[in-house]
Scaffold this active site. Structure first.
Site, PDB file in Angstrom:
ATOM      1  N   ASN A   1       4.668  -6.527  11.440  1.00  0.00           N
ATOM      2  CA  ASN A   1       5.079  -5.469  10.519  1.00  0.00           C
ATOM      3  C   ASN A   1       5.275  -4.160  11.273  1.00  0.00           C
ATOM      4  OD1 ASN A   1       5.428  -6.081   7.665  1.00  0.00           O
ATOM      5  ND2 ASN A   1       3.293  -6.784   7.668  1.00  0.00           N
TER       6      ASN A   1
ATOM      7  N   ASP B   1       1.175  -2.053   7.159  1.00  0.00           N
ATOM      8  CA  ASP B   1       2.310  -2.897   6.765  1.00  0.00           C
ATOM      9  C   ASP B   1       3.588  -2.261   7.296  1.00  0.00           C
ATOM     10  OD1 ASP B   1       4.133  -4.591   5.243  1.00  0.00           O
ATOM     11  OD2 ASP B   1       2.431  -5.114   4.001  1.00  0.00           O
TER      12      ASP B   1
ATOM     13  N   GLU C   1       9.926  -5.808  -0.570  1.00  0.00           N
ATOM     14  CA  GLU C   1       9.900  -5.546   0.873  1.00  0.00           C
ATOM     15  C   GLU C   1      11.266  -5.040   1.342  1.00  0.00           C
ATOM     16  OE1 GLU C   1       8.598  -5.106   3.584  1.00  0.00           O
ATOM     17  OE2 GLU C   1       6.637  -6.071   3.773  1.00  0.00           O
TER      18      GLU C   1
END
Length: 298
Positions: A154, A204, A24
């Site tokens: 997100n 996302d 991430e």
């Protein structure tokens, strides 16, 4: 590159075979010409120098979801329940401030620096507990709650002129757009901008390019889509793995789009089918990104 129904399609290639459980937060450090990204669940900070191809990682003692370059040098780690200064030279960590330290349910998730050098960051439940997450803004060293009751915040990113912010609660499938004032603070309520609730994959992480378009990772669909100013898909990056988490532009000319991925929740069979899941991927689209402002703490 191919054309399919007016949607330009690219293929991403493996950049670093790191196989993170949950990759991430890719973030370009222009001063040091390094890309940093996090393996949240395994408490690691990864780095890549695109010019040389050198890469490596730092072990951490808590979960971290972003390493943001500071105007005064070093990085600010957005961690599980704290913000910390990090010196990559000697791997020294110095706590800056706590957030949600009294809430063992949550951890940090998506984060990005806005056009004013302030940091937007989010929290979510460690087990994705419904409504456990929140969205904050760290402006000149002060942390302000912007929104609560979110499940998986997100897609935090910003228009080049600072007029809009985007974000999503992944669980809803809808990307929201929020009008900002001249100091970067949200005005009124965010409005639905792009709806993925009835499509494959969940929205996302995201980033904005130099043409004002938004690149959005679709977790579960193995794609990053490029959206125009109206939220319509005009481009698509296909990956050989199903769980892309976040894109970021990097490299000296910001022409390389790097994409973090994950193998979180995979069975042994799924890992065998997607052996490079969790690795870092890259694609050159011919489109440049926007320079990311350095984070200002004062």
């Amino acid at each position: 590159m191919t054309k399919d129904k007016s949607v330009t399609t690219w293929q991403a290639e493996l950049a670093v075979d790191c196989r993170c459980m949950l990759g991430e937060g890719p973030q370009w450090d222009a001063k040091n010409q390094r890309l940093h990204w996090c393996n949240i669940l395994e408490q690691q900070l990864h780095w890549l120098s695109p010019a040389s191809g050198d890469s490596g990682q730092y072990p951490l003692d808590h979960m971290v979801s972003l390493a943001a370059p500071l105007g005064g040098g070093g990085l600010l780690l957005v961690g599980e329940d704290r913000l910390s200064r990090f010196d990559p030279v000697n791997a020294a960590v110095e706590r800056f401030c706590d957030f949600e330290a009294d809430n063992p349910v949550t951890r940090s998730n998506d984060a990005r620096i806005d056009r004013h050098g302030s940091l937007w960051l989010s929290t979510m439940g460690k087990q994705a507990e419904k409504g456990a997450g929140s969205l904050y803004r760290l402006h000149r060293g002060k942390l302000t709650l912007l929104r609560s009751g979110l499940t998986i915040p997100n897609a935090i990113c910003f228009s080049e002129d600072g007029e809009f912010a985007w974000f999503t609660d992944t669980a809803t499938g809808v990307v929201m757009r929020w009008t900002l004032d001249s100091d970067g603070w949200p005005q009124g309520e965010p409005i639905p901008w792009a709806d993925f609730s009835n499509t494959q994959g969940n929205p996302d992480g995201a980033v904005v390019d130099s043409e004002g378009c938004l690149w959005l990772a679709l977790w579960g669909a193995g794609q990053v889509v490029r959206l125009d100013q109206d939220g319509q898909i005009i481009g698509r990056v296909e990956l050989p793995v199903s769980q892309p988490s976040c894109p970021a532009f990097a490299g000296a000319d910001l022409k390389m789009l790097y994409i973090t991925t994950a193998q979180e929740g995979f069975s042994a069979e799924q890992i065998a089918q997607e052996p490079t899941a969790g690795s870092l991927f890259v694609v050159e689209t011919g489109i440049t990104g926007l320079p990311e402002p350095l984070l200002r703490l004062a």
